[in-house]
Design an enzyme around this catalytic site. Structure first.
Site, PDB file in Angstrom:
ATOM      1  N   LYS A 199      21.397 -31.370  -8.460  1.00  0.00           N
ATOM      2  CA  LYS A 199      22.657 -30.639  -8.697  1.00  0.00           C
ATOM      3  C   LYS A 199      23.732 -31.665  -9.049  1.00  0.00           C
ATOM      4  CE  LYS A 199      26.363 -29.241  -7.238  1.00  0.00           C
ATOM      5  NZ  LYS A 199      27.642 -29.548  -7.937  1.00  0.00           N
ATOM      6  N   GLY A 253      28.686 -38.596  -2.333  1.00  0.00           N
ATOM      7  CA  GLY A 253      29.977 -37.951  -2.555  1.00  0.00           C
ATOM      8  C   GLY A 253      30.910 -38.240  -1.405  1.00  0.00           C
ATOM      9  N   GLU A 275      25.223 -41.110   0.879  1.00  0.00           N
ATOM     10  CA  GLU A 275      25.953 -42.292   0.399  1.00  0.00           C
ATOM     11  C   GLU A 275      27.380 -41.811   0.174  1.00  0.00           C
ATOM     12  OE1 GLU A 275      27.903 -44.544  -1.708  1.00  0.00           O
ATOM     13  OE2 GLU A 275      26.488 -44.318  -3.368  1.00  0.00           O
ATOM     14  N   CYS A 309      32.789 -45.900  -4.844  1.00  0.00           N
ATOM     15  CA  CYS A 309      32.765 -45.782  -3.382  1.00  0.00           C
ATOM     16  C   CYS A 309      32.973 -47.150  -2.732  1.00  0.00           C
ATOM     17  CB  CYS A 309      31.474 -45.132  -2.940  1.00  0.00           C
ATOM     18  SG  CYS A 309      30.052 -45.800  -3.764  1.00  0.00           S
ATOM     19  N   GLU A 407      40.542 -42.961   1.784  1.00  0.00           N
ATOM     20  CA  GLU A 407      39.944 -43.326   0.504  1.00  0.00           C
ATOM     21  C   GLU A 407      40.763 -42.684  -0.619  1.00  0.00           C
ATOM     22  OE1 GLU A 407      36.014 -41.728  -0.549  1.00  0.00           O
ATOM     23  OE2 GLU A 407      35.523 -43.732  -1.274  1.00  0.00           O
TER      24      GLU A 407
HETATM   25  P1  NAP Z   1      32.417 -33.982  -3.332  1.00  0.00           P
HETATM   26  O1  NAP Z   1      33.047 -32.657  -3.165  1.00  0.00           O
HETATM   27  O2  NAP Z   1      31.876 -34.674  -2.160  1.00  0.00           O
HETATM   28  O3  NAP Z   1      31.279 -33.782  -4.453  1.00  0.00           O
HETATM   29  C1  NAP Z   1      30.042 -34.416  -4.505  1.00  0.00           C
HETATM   30  C2  NAP Z   1      28.956 -33.423  -4.838  1.00  0.00           C
HETATM   31  O4  NAP Z   1      28.797 -32.486  -3.762  1.00  0.00           O
HETATM   32  C3  NAP Z   1      29.251 -32.572  -6.055  1.00  0.00           C
HETATM   33  O5  NAP Z   1      28.054 -32.314  -6.753  1.00  0.00           O
HETATM   34  C4  NAP Z   1      29.812 -31.315  -5.412  1.00  0.00           C
HETATM   35  O6  NAP Z   1      29.819 -30.192  -6.222  1.00  0.00           O
HETATM   36  C5  NAP Z   1      28.897 -31.163  -4.243  1.00  0.00           C
HETATM   37  N1  NAP Z   1      29.429 -30.299  -3.187  1.00  0.00           N
HETATM   38  C6  NAP Z   1      30.712 -29.960  -2.920  1.00  0.00           C
HETATM   39  N2  NAP Z   1      30.778 -29.145  -1.856  1.00  0.00           N
HETATM   40  C7  NAP Z   1      29.520 -28.955  -1.441  1.00  0.00           C
HETATM   41  C8  NAP Z   1      28.935 -28.214  -0.368  1.00  0.00           C
HETATM   42  N3  NAP Z   1      29.679 -27.504   0.475  1.00  0.00           N
HETATM   43  N4  NAP Z   1      27.597 -28.266  -0.228  1.00  0.00           N
HETATM   44  C9  NAP Z   1      26.836 -28.986  -1.060  1.00  0.00           C
HETATM   45  N5  NAP Z   1      27.323 -29.701  -2.099  1.00  0.00           N
HETATM   46  C10 NAP Z   1      28.651 -29.685  -2.281  1.00  0.00           C
HETATM   47  O7  NAP Z   1      33.396 -34.938  -4.057  1.00  0.00           O
HETATM   48  P2  NAP Z   1      34.624 -34.510  -4.993  1.00  0.00           P
HETATM   49  O8  NAP Z   1      35.294 -33.260  -4.527  1.00  0.00           O
HETATM   50  O9  NAP Z   1      34.087 -34.465  -6.347  1.00  0.00           O
HETATM   51  O10 NAP Z   1      35.588 -35.740  -4.767  1.00  0.00           O
HETATM   52  C11 NAP Z   1      36.404 -35.757  -3.611  1.00  0.00           C
HETATM   53  C12 NAP Z   1      36.469 -37.135  -3.036  1.00  0.00           C
HETATM   54  O11 NAP Z   1      35.157 -37.571  -2.716  1.00  0.00           O
HETATM   55  C13 NAP Z   1      36.964 -38.209  -3.969  1.00  0.00           C
HETATM   56  O12 NAP Z   1      38.341 -38.248  -4.046  1.00  0.00           O
HETATM   57  C14 NAP Z   1      36.400 -39.425  -3.334  1.00  0.00           C
HETATM   58  O13 NAP Z   1      37.220 -39.842  -2.270  1.00  0.00           O
HETATM   59  C15 NAP Z   1      35.079 -38.969  -2.799  1.00  0.00           C
HETATM   60  N6  NAP Z   1      33.947 -39.312  -3.690  1.00  0.00           N
HETATM   61  C16 NAP Z   1      33.090 -40.255  -3.285  1.00  0.00           C
HETATM   62  C17 NAP Z   1      32.038 -40.621  -4.101  1.00  0.00           C
HETATM   63  C18 NAP Z   1      31.064 -41.671  -3.714  1.00  0.00           C
HETATM   64  O14 NAP Z   1      30.391 -42.212  -4.572  1.00  0.00           O
HETATM   65  N7  NAP Z   1      30.910 -41.987  -2.458  1.00  0.00           N
HETATM   66  C19 NAP Z   1      31.874 -40.008  -5.342  1.00  0.00           C
HETATM   67  C20 NAP Z   1      32.754 -39.000  -5.716  1.00  0.00           C
HETATM   68  C21 NAP Z   1      33.787 -38.666  -4.882  1.00  0.00           C
HETATM   69  P3  NAP Z   1      31.183 -29.941  -7.069  1.00  0.00           P
HETATM   70  O15 NAP Z   1      31.135 -30.918  -8.148  1.00  0.00           O
HETATM   71  O16 NAP Z   1      31.126 -28.565  -7.538  1.00  0.00           O
HETATM   72  O17 NAP Z   1      32.338 -30.160  -6.103  1.00  0.00           O
END
Ligand code: NAP
Ligand code: MG
Length: 505
Positions: A199, A253, A275, A309, A407
């Site tokens: 996904k 994420g 991660e 990250c 972050e």
């Molecule tokens: P996120 O919500 O954690 O998204 C990561 C993945 O999880 C996406 O595919 C997302 O789908 C999915 N997801 C979201 N809610 C979920 C749920 N309840 N159950 C299962 N999967 C779910 O990250 P984001 O909203 O894109 O970014 C928010 C913050 O996350 C950023 O500002 C940053 O601080 C952090 N981040 C960290 C990393 C890393 O590499 N560690 C990468 C990206 C972001 P959707 O795309 O539809 O939300």
């Protein structure tokens, strides 16, 4: 796609790919969602629509899991000899290289990163992990173990372990390195013999879709081994994480969603690897090669617009060099050319979405109101429809500021001086975060470097470098930065179960 959306000449394959209505990939076929709903994917440099993707839901996840389950249980993947599976995984690396230009362009259009960076880093790192993992397919070995059972005196046993694939894996990935995160997930799972439902992030599904299209067209993977469901986190990610017939979920994420994943996985106690986020320190001692440290610390935070990250977002520089370091990083920040990723002169593209633009600009304002001093950048601009934030350096920050604690995931570094060279104190400051993903230490004193490396509670410590990745190096976090490791042979633990077999001789 309206041709005017693209201001740049793109590879023919990219143009025709963007013109299609994207579908889901289940059981070796491209299919529509059961809901017929779609969502738009935008160009973050303009805010205009790039493509339209299928919004998968729990019914689609169910079908994809069924396909992956059937492919796993029938032995359609594990039944292929390991060396043949290795060759297939290697070929995926070749396919990525053969389509390098279009994948780099798609990545730039979808995520916003400079196309040259996508071509120099994202694409070759992605092909490399397939090649590295191809070799592991034939090397997932067990052990023979001498046992001494006290309650069966005189008996002789032959005991050994085997490592078996964990089964069907759900993989949920973010938007910051869309192709590379897909590669980090798919390659080891295939090497271990698992079947997959992937996904991608809603903001950036295109490179994973195109990668799977390329693999599909090559005909090298049996049907059902690799499935893809695009869609929103709550609608497609959540049912994948909670699905009773998924044996393992691998997530990259935010820490917030990582915690939701662990709860969702509890229903069938599926294995979980995470991660997650970071707030990584960059620590510069006065004896360091200061020019190299300045360039390294700037790249640590500004690479990928700070959307890493492991971004070096907390900068600790010794007071003797603090001004020189912050001035040097600020000078680099001021010179970075911010613009659309597809413009070849761009050095920093837009942030991925309006949501991230609002979040990061909000942090900049909170830093200002909490007394931080902006010594470079501090500007952001979405008037063109793109989500542009300028590389920003804050001095006069301290551990109590929101900017320093949370972050940001944008090109914003918080600098603090330290005066004492007591390593315990420095390590305590560096470790003063809920995260533990990475750190870099800049010094010519090897004793200081190694001693500090041992005191830092993080999964990666770089010495006189930052953001150095290799398919063979494990990557992951201590504390709230996650569970398990990506890459290296360590990642195979995420995708295998150990079975102990004992024979009474
Ligand atoms: P996120 O919500 O954690 O998204 C990561 C993945 O999880 C996406 O595919 C997302 O789908 C999915 N997801 C979201 N809610 C979920 C749920 N309840 N159950 C299962 N999967 C779910 O990250 P984001 O909203 O894109 O970014 C928010 C913050 O996350 C950023 O500002 C940053 O601080 C952090 N981040 C960290 C990393 C890393 O590499 N560690 C990468 C990206 C972001 P959707 O795309 O539809 O939300
Ligand atoms: Mg989200």
């Amino acid at each position: 796609m309206d041709a005017s959306v693209l201001n740049y000449t793109v590879n023919d394959n990219v143009a025709s790919f963007l013109n299609k209505n994207q579908k889901l990939y289940i059981g070796g076929k491209w299919v529509d969602t059961s809901s017929s709903k779609t969502f738009d994917v935008e160009d973050p440099a303009t805010g205009k629509k790039l493509s339209s993707c299928a919004a998968g839901n729990s019914n689609d996840i169910d079908l994809a899991v069924k396909a992956a389950r059937e492919a796993f249980d029938s032995g359609r993947w594990t039944g292929i000899p390991a060396n043949e599976r290795g060759k297939i995984i290697w070929k995926i690396g070749d396919l990525i290289d053969n389509h390098a230009e279009e994948l780099a362009q798609l990545e730039s259009l979808d995520n916003g990163k400079p196309v040259a960076v996508a071509g120099a880093a994202d694409v070759p790192l992605s092909s490399d992990i397939f090649r590295y993992m191809a070799g592991w397919a034939t090397k997932i070995e067990g052990e023979t173990i001498p046992i001494s059972v006290p309650y069966t005196p005189g008996a002789q046993y032959h005991s050994y372990t085997v490592k078996e694939p964990v089964g069907v894996v759900g993989q949920i990935i973010p938007w910051n390195f869309p192709l590379l995160m897909a590669a980090w997930k798919i390659a080891p799972a295939l090497a271990a013999g698992c079947t997959i439902v992937l996904k991608p992030a809603e903001q950036t599904p295109l490179s994973a879709l195109r990668l799977i299209e390329i693999i599909h067209d090559s005909g090298i993977l049996p049907d059902g081994v690799l499935n893809l469901v695009t869609g929103l986190g709550e609608d497609a990610g959540a049912p994948l994480a909670s699905h009773p017939h998924v044996d393992k979920v691998a997530f990259t994420g935010s820490t917030e969603v990582g915690k939701l994943i662990t709860k969702a996985a509890a229903g069938n106690l599926k294995k979980v690897s995470l991660e997650l986020g970071g707030k990584s320190p960059t620590i510069i001692f006065p004896d360091a090669d200061i020019d190299a440290a300045i360039a390294g610390a700037a790249s640590a935070i500004f690479f990928n617009h700070g959307q890493c990250c492991c971004a070096g977002s907390r900068l600790f520089a010794h007071e003797k060099v603090f001004d020189k370091v912050t001035e040097g990083i600020s000078k680099i920040a001021d010179q970075i050319k911010v613009g659309p990723g597809m413009d070849t002169s761009t050095e920093m593209g837009p942030l991925v979405s309006d949501e991230q633009f609002q979040k990061v600009s909000g942090y900049i304002e909170s830093g200002k109101s909490e007394g931080g001093e902006v010594v470079a950048g501090g500007k952001y601009d979405n008037s063109s429809g793109g989500h542009f934030v300028h590389p920003t350096v804050f001095a006069k920050t301290n551990a109590d500021m929101t900017l320093v604690k949370e972050e940001i995931f944008g090109p914003v570094v918080c600098a603090q001086p330290f005066s004492d060279e007591n390593l315990e104190k420095i390590a305590n400051e560096a470790n003063n975060t809920t995260f533990g993903l990475a750190a870099s230490v800049w010094t010519k004193n090897i004793s200081v470097a190694h001693k500090l490396a041992s005191k830092i509670r993080a999964g990666t410590v770089w010495i006189n470098c930052h953001n150095i990745f290799d398919a063979s190096l494990p990557f992951g976090g201590f504390k709230e930065s996650g569970w398990g490791r990506e890459m290296g042979h360590e990642v195979l633990k995420n995708y295998t179960e150990v079975k102990a077999v004992t024979v009474n001789l």
